[in-house]
Design a protein around this motif. Structure first.
Motif, short mmCIF file in Angstrom:
data_model
loop_
_atom_site.label_atom_id
_atom_site.label_comp_id
_atom_site.label_asym_id
_atom_site.label_seq_id
_atom_site.Cartn_x
_atom_site.Cartn_y
_atom_site.Cartn_z
N VAL A 120 0.86 -1.19 0.00
CA VAL A 120 0.00 0.00 0.00
C VAL A 120 0.89 1.24 0.00
O VAL A 120 1.85 1.33 0.77
N ASP A 121 0.59 2.17 -0.87
CA ASP A 121 1.30 3.45 -0.89
C ASP A 121 0.70 4.32 0.21
O ASP A 121 -0.31 5.01 0.01
N ASP A 123 -2.49 -4.78 1.22
CA ASP A 123 -3.92 -4.68 0.88
C ASP A 123 -4.50 -6.09 0.86
O ASP A 123 -4.18 -6.90 -0.01
N PRO A 173 -12.63 -2.30 1.94
CA PRO A 173 -11.17 -2.14 2.08
C PRO A 173 -10.66 -2.73 3.39
O PRO A 173 -11.17 -2.41 4.48
N PHE A 208 -6.86 -3.87 5.36
CA PHE A 208 -5.40 -3.72 5.31
C PHE A 208 -4.75 -4.41 6.50
O PHE A 208 -5.34 -4.53 7.57
N PRO A 232 -11.59 3.60 2.93
CA PRO A 232 -10.24 3.04 2.99
C PRO A 232 -9.30 3.81 3.91
O PRO A 232 -8.40 3.22 4.51
N VAL A 264 -7.17 1.86 6.81
CA VAL A 264 -5.70 1.82 6.94
C VAL A 264 -5.27 2.48 8.24
O VAL A 264 -4.30 2.04 8.88
N ARG A 310 1.67 -1.20 -6.08
CA ARG A 310 1.07 -0.85 -4.79
C ARG A 310 -0.32 -0.24 -5.00
O ARG A 310 -0.52 0.51 -5.95
N THR A 311 -1.23 -0.55 -4.12
CA THR A 311 -2.53 0.11 -4.15
C THR A 311 -2.41 1.47 -3.48
O THR A 311 -1.48 1.73 -2.70
N THR A 312 -3.34 2.33 -3.77
CA THR A 312 -3.31 3.71 -3.25
C THR A 312 -4.64 4.03 -2.58
O THR A 312 -5.56 3.22 -2.56
N THR A 339 -7.52 3.41 -4.94
CA THR A 339 -7.78 2.08 -5.51
C THR A 339 -9.17 1.59 -5.16
O THR A 339 -9.90 1.04 -5.99
#
Length: 741
Positions: A529-530, A558, A566, A568, A592, A596, A649-651, A654
């Motif tokens: 994950v970014d 992710d 979402p 994480f 999300p 996170v 990487r997901t952001t 995403t």
């Protein structure tokens, strides 16, 4: 007031200034500045003998009568005046004025009834009360306030007194005039305050060691360590009681004792007040909960706050509303304390003591005494609220015998959900029942002819009842000991300001743990994950703080699965020692950013476990064998599934933010997502009316706990359907490491 005078416990001082005279009113607990020359001049006429009209007339030549009357009303409103003169000495008048009593009346001998309920100092207490001017009648048949001197707050003799007073409506006051901590009150008012049985329940829950010892000595006298007594401390108890009995006699209640327990520690010379809340299902004065289990989703606005939470009220507001539940003697939460405090403004973690079910052995007693509900957050108050909320959540889940159940075999129960469909162990796990630690213990199968207790819950998916095994729903339910087919844990349990808020949090926890299981046991490499893409200063600060100050790396994976909510995992190993003490934290939410943030905050929450060191060795704040094995043996290089895969990487962009701003609407959407996946969302409302939080246990048969549950279903089907690489072919190929918390 006909003849007002200044209360004797206040000293009005008239001072001069260019703009006119003013008053400084000095008291022991309160000081007032009254910038009103009329009020200052009125003081010369407020002696308790001058009629109100005469006092106003005396100033009428200099001030309009309306202004004089306004100044007088102001002094009355400030609670500085009483009606009528007194012949009592100034010291006594000050004492009784402070208690809201006429000093002349309060100073006269007062009749009272004193009942002996086993107090070893009853004779000394009676003698002291007589010396203090009380007219004491032994027993209940007399005039004046009724006082019961008890051996202990839970003495069985108090039960009969409680029943009699609930029947005749007479108020009574409990006192324990011995022990290093004296107990005064509560003053019970039947129909208005909690009753003695409410006190007994709370007191017992907050004395787990005594309760445990007594349960192991059937027939023996209860253990009671409160034995200390000397004449001086009995005199203290008598004096406090004698000062308050006139208040009860005149007003029928006392702001200090009615519904409140006062403790006075004779060693530290400190006193505290403890509010007693009525138990909603008290066997003596409470009612019975509704049995149909129906759940209604009412509108419940929520918002993402500055501290990253998604709730209907701010953490500060919630803390003000809940803080009174933290109380050593009568609280749902008996303590609230910080874990390791880094003083860094980033990693707040609090623990809250809570009341679990009666422990079944010394090992569980030790676990209960040391165990705390954990609280995490971006701020100190958010962590406190989180800890209190989890403690209340678990408190509400304890079996107390006050919820309706039915006992039957499962074929006799309509809408029964079987333990095997909730626990999801494989047949091989049931057959072997390998000892894998407390979290991963495999129970026995439920035979068709075995009757168990069932608790009514509600399916939000089909709007109809469901019957769940009571031992699965309630901590400490007797079925756990009598028939080991399932047990209760906190998976899917949550507290919220409203029921939809609690349901949403509970469902998100199920999603989180289901997604973790789908990743963990297959050891699937998942995208990183970014974290910078969330543009969150707190996240950015953590990513800098961990390597700079803690010698740790920090990243996120992710884990979002088929439901699209979402999810994480945050991972943090040490990099400055061979032993990596790998920390993990998880989070799921329709937003999300909230998800996170929760995963990162959970890593922060676990930092106190590994915060202390002796040289190069960690001094662990945990004794669980599985947890210690994880910390001391896991190396990220040897467990590549803990690291991001090679996928991009997901952001933050995403996954769409599907939170609607209303928890009820979010719950409805979650139910639809689950329905589309063939899942039934079931809710058991475990809320209690004496608490300001709603508590829900959310159950979704088929969704996987992150503990080791290897039966068929989503654990195998969903990763394959999502096309994840490197899936385990069978149970033997599953990750040998189990989730350690």
């Amino acid at each position: 007031m006909r003849r007002p005078r200044v209360r004797a416990d206040y000293l009005p001082v008239r001072l001069s200034a260019p703009a006119g005279d003013y008053l400084v009113v000095v008291g022991e607990a309160r000081n007032l500045l009254v910038e009103d020359p009329i009020a200052a001049e009125l003081m010369d006429h407020l002696d308790g003998r001058t009629e109100t009209a005469a006092a106003v007339a005396a100033l009428a030549s200099r001030y309009p009568r309306r202004d004089v009357a306004t100044a007088l009303r102001r002094l009355i409103r400030l609670d500085l005046l009483v009606d009528g003169a007194t012949t009592a000495p100034d010291a006594a008048a000050a004492a009784w004025d402070a208690r809201g009593l006429d000093p002349d009346e309060a100073g006269r001998p007062l009749p009272m009834c004193l009942v002996d309920a086993g107090a070893p100092d009853i004779a000394a207490l009676e003698s002291q009360l007589l010396e203090l001017g009380m007219k004491v009648t032994a027993g209940e048949d007399g005039d004046g306030p009724l006082v019961v001197a008890a051996k202990s707050p839970t003495d069985p003799r108090l039960a009969a007194i409680n029943r009699a007073r609930l029947a005749d409506g007479r108020g009574w006051t409990m006192v324990r005039p011995h022990g290093t901590t004296l107990l005064l009150g509560p003053h019970f008012l039947p129909g208005e305050t909690a009753c003695w049985d409410c006190l007994r329940l709370r007191w017992t829950e907050n004395e787990p060691v005594l309760t445990f010892v007594d349960s192991r000595r059937p027939g023996a006298p209860p253990v009671d360590p409160a034995r200390a007594s000397i004449p001086a401390t009995v005199a203290v108890a008598a004096g406090l009681l004698a000062a308050e009995l006139p208040v009860l006699a005149v007003h029928g209640r006392s702001p200090r004792l009615t519904g409140r327990l006062v403790t006075f520690d004779t060693l530290t010379l400190t006193g505290e007040g403890h509010d007693l809340r009525r138990q909603p299902y008290c066997p003596s004065c409470g009612g019975r909960p509704e049995a149909d289990g129906r759940i209604e989703l009412v509108p419940s606005p929520v918002a993402v706050s500055a501290d990253g939470g998604s709730r209907s009220a701010s953490a500060e507001e919630t803390y003000r509303r809940l803080n009174h539940h933290v109380d050593r003697y009568l609280g749902v939460v008996n303590k609230l304390q910080p874990m390791v405090d880094y003083h860094n403004g980033l990693t707040y973690s609090f623990g809250a003591g809570h009341n679990f079910a009666l422990p079944k052995g010394p090992a569980m007693l030790r676990t209960n005494l040391r165990g705390l509900s954990g609280g995490k957050g971006r701020t100190e108050v958010q962590a406190k609220v989180s800890a209190i909320g989890e403690a209340i959540e678990r408190y509400c889940g304890v079996w107390r015998g006050d919820r309706p159940t039915i006992r039957a075999t499962w074929p006799q129960v309509a809408h029964a959900v079987l333990p095997k469909d909730l626990l999801l162990f494989s047949e091989a796990q049931y057959d072997k029942r390998e000892p894998r630690g407390h979290f991963h213990r495999v129970p026995s199968r439920l035979a068709e002819h075995h009757a168990i207790a069932w608790t009514r819950a509600w399916s939000l998916t089909f709007d109809e009842p469901r019957e769940l095994p009571a031992a699965y729903c309630w901590y400490g339910h007797p079925d756990l000991a009598d028939m080991d087919v399932c047990g209760a844990d906190s998976n899917g349990c949550a507290a919220g300001a409203t029921l939809p808020e609690a349901i949403l949090q509970g469902f998100c926890e199920l999603v989180e743990r289901d997604s973790v299981a789908l990743w963990w046991y297959h050891r699937t490499r998942m995208p990183g994950v970014d974290l910078a893409s969330f543009n969150d200063p707190w996240i950015d600060a953590l990513c800098d703080f961990y390597p700079r100050n803690l010698g740790r790396r920090l990243w996120a994976l992710d884990l979002t699965a088929d439901l699209g909510i979402p999810t994480f995992a945050a991972i943090s190993p040490r990099v400055d020692r061979p032993v990596e003490d790998v920390l993990v934290g998880f989070g799921a939410h329709p937003d999300p950013a909230v998800a996170v943030g929760r995963a990162l905050a959970e890593v922060n929450q676990f930092l106190p476990m590994v915060a202390r060191s002796v040289g190069e060795r960690t001094r662990y704040a945990v004794q669980d064998a599985e947890t210690l094995a994880w910390f001391t043996s896991v190396r990220v290089a040897e467990q590549p599934w803990l690291s991001p895969s090679d996928a991009p990487r997901t952001t933050a962009a995403t996954h769409p933010n599907t939170a609607t701003g209303d928890a009820a609407e979010d719950v409805r959407r979650c139910v639809e997502l689950a329905r589309d996946a063939g899942l039934d969302v079931i809710v058991l409302d475990q809320s209690r009316a004496d608490l300001e939080l709603r508590v829900a246990r959310v159950v979704v048969p088929g969704m996987r706990h992150f503990w080791r549950r290897l039966g068929p279903g989503r654990l195998w089907d969903v990763p394959a359907r999502l096309g994840r690489a490197g899936l385990a072919a069978d149970e033997a190929a599953m990750n040998p490491l189990s989730v350690f918390f």
